[in-house]
Design a protein around this motif. Structure first.
Motif, PDB file in Angstrom:
ATOM      1  N   CYS A  12      -4.701   6.126 -28.145  1.00 31.10           N
ATOM      2  CA  CYS A  12      -4.691   7.258 -29.065  1.00 31.10           C
ATOM      3  C   CYS A  12      -4.182   8.503 -28.363  1.00 31.10           C
ATOM      4  N   ARG A  13      -3.313   9.234 -29.053  1.00 26.34           N
ATOM      5  CA  ARG A  13      -2.813  10.500 -28.523  1.00 26.34           C
ATOM      6  C   ARG A  13      -3.190  11.659 -29.429  1.00 26.34           C
ATOM      7  N   CYS A  14      -3.507  11.369 -30.706  1.00 21.62           N
ATOM      8  CA  CYS A  14      -3.838  12.456 -31.637  1.00 21.62           C
ATOM      9  C   CYS A  14      -5.277  12.928 -31.456  1.00 21.62           C
ATOM     10  N   GLY A  15      -6.124  12.081 -30.862  1.00 21.54           N
ATOM     11  CA  GLY A  15      -7.508  12.444 -30.615  1.00 21.54           C
ATOM     12  C   GLY A  15      -8.477  12.111 -31.736  1.00 21.54           C
ATOM     13  N   LEU A  16      -7.998  11.507 -32.822  1.00 22.10           N
ATOM     14  CA  LEU A  16      -8.865  11.264 -33.968  1.00 22.10           C
ATOM     15  C   LEU A  16      -9.094   9.790 -34.301  1.00 22.10           C
TER      16      LEU A  16
ATOM     17  N   ASP B   3       5.736  10.923 -31.809  1.00 21.48           N
ATOM     18  CA  ASP B   3       4.720  11.309 -32.792  1.00 21.48           C
ATOM     19  C   ASP B   3       3.672  10.223 -33.022  1.00 21.48           C
ATOM     20  N   GLY B   4       3.415   9.432 -32.005  1.00 20.46           N
ATOM     21  CA  GLY B   4       2.448   8.345 -32.120  1.00 20.46           C
ATOM     22  C   GLY B   4       1.671   8.158 -30.839  1.00 20.46           C
ATOM     23  N   PRO B   5       1.219   6.933 -30.594  1.00 19.19           N
ATOM     24  CA  PRO B   5       0.360   6.667 -29.437  1.00 19.19           C
ATOM     25  C   PRO B   5       1.130   6.571 -28.132  1.00 19.19           C
ATOM     26  N   TYR B   6       0.366   6.456 -27.046  1.00 20.05           N
ATOM     27  CA  TYR B   6       0.929   6.079 -25.763  1.00 20.05           C
ATOM     28  C   TYR B   6       0.960   4.558 -25.740  1.00 20.05           C
ATOM     29  N   LEU B   7       2.108   3.964 -25.476  1.00 20.28           N
ATOM     30  CA  LEU B   7       2.194   2.514 -25.315  1.00 20.28           C
ATOM     31  C   LEU B   7       2.089   2.213 -23.830  1.00 20.28           C
ATOM     32  N   VAL B   8       1.164   1.331 -23.478  1.00 19.07           N
ATOM     33  CA  VAL B   8       0.907   0.996 -22.082  1.00 19.07           C
ATOM     34  C   VAL B   8       1.262  -0.466 -21.865  1.00 19.07           C
TER      35      VAL B   8
END
Length: 75
Positions: A43-47, A14-19
């Motif tokens: 960002c994964r939520c787009g906002l 429920d959060g970002p992509y960690l790279v």
């Protein structure tokens, strides 16, 4: 800076992509952005106001990973 040979992307629940291990990312417009840290959050939520980076907006909007939650509902 020495560039690692492997890049690993993990979807944080429920959060970002960690790279981990990237030396650059490419944004939606095709711009290459240098990565200077060993781990970055995308960002994964787009906002996010700092795209492509995560600024924790996902917490404010209570973003939920649709795939993860769909799997739970089908169990």
């Amino acid at each position: 800076m020495r560039h690692p040979t492997e890049c690993v992307v993990t979807a944080y629940p429920d959060g970002p992509y960690l790279v981990r291990g990237a030396h650059h990312v490419v944004d939606a417009e095709g711009n290459e952005i240098e990565v200077t840290r060993p781990v970055v959050a995308l960002c994964r939520c787009g906002l996010s106001g700092q795209k492509p980076w995560c600024d924790s907006t996902h917490k404010l909007i209570r973003f939920r990973d649709p795939v993860r939650h769909r799997r739970r509902e089908s169990d």
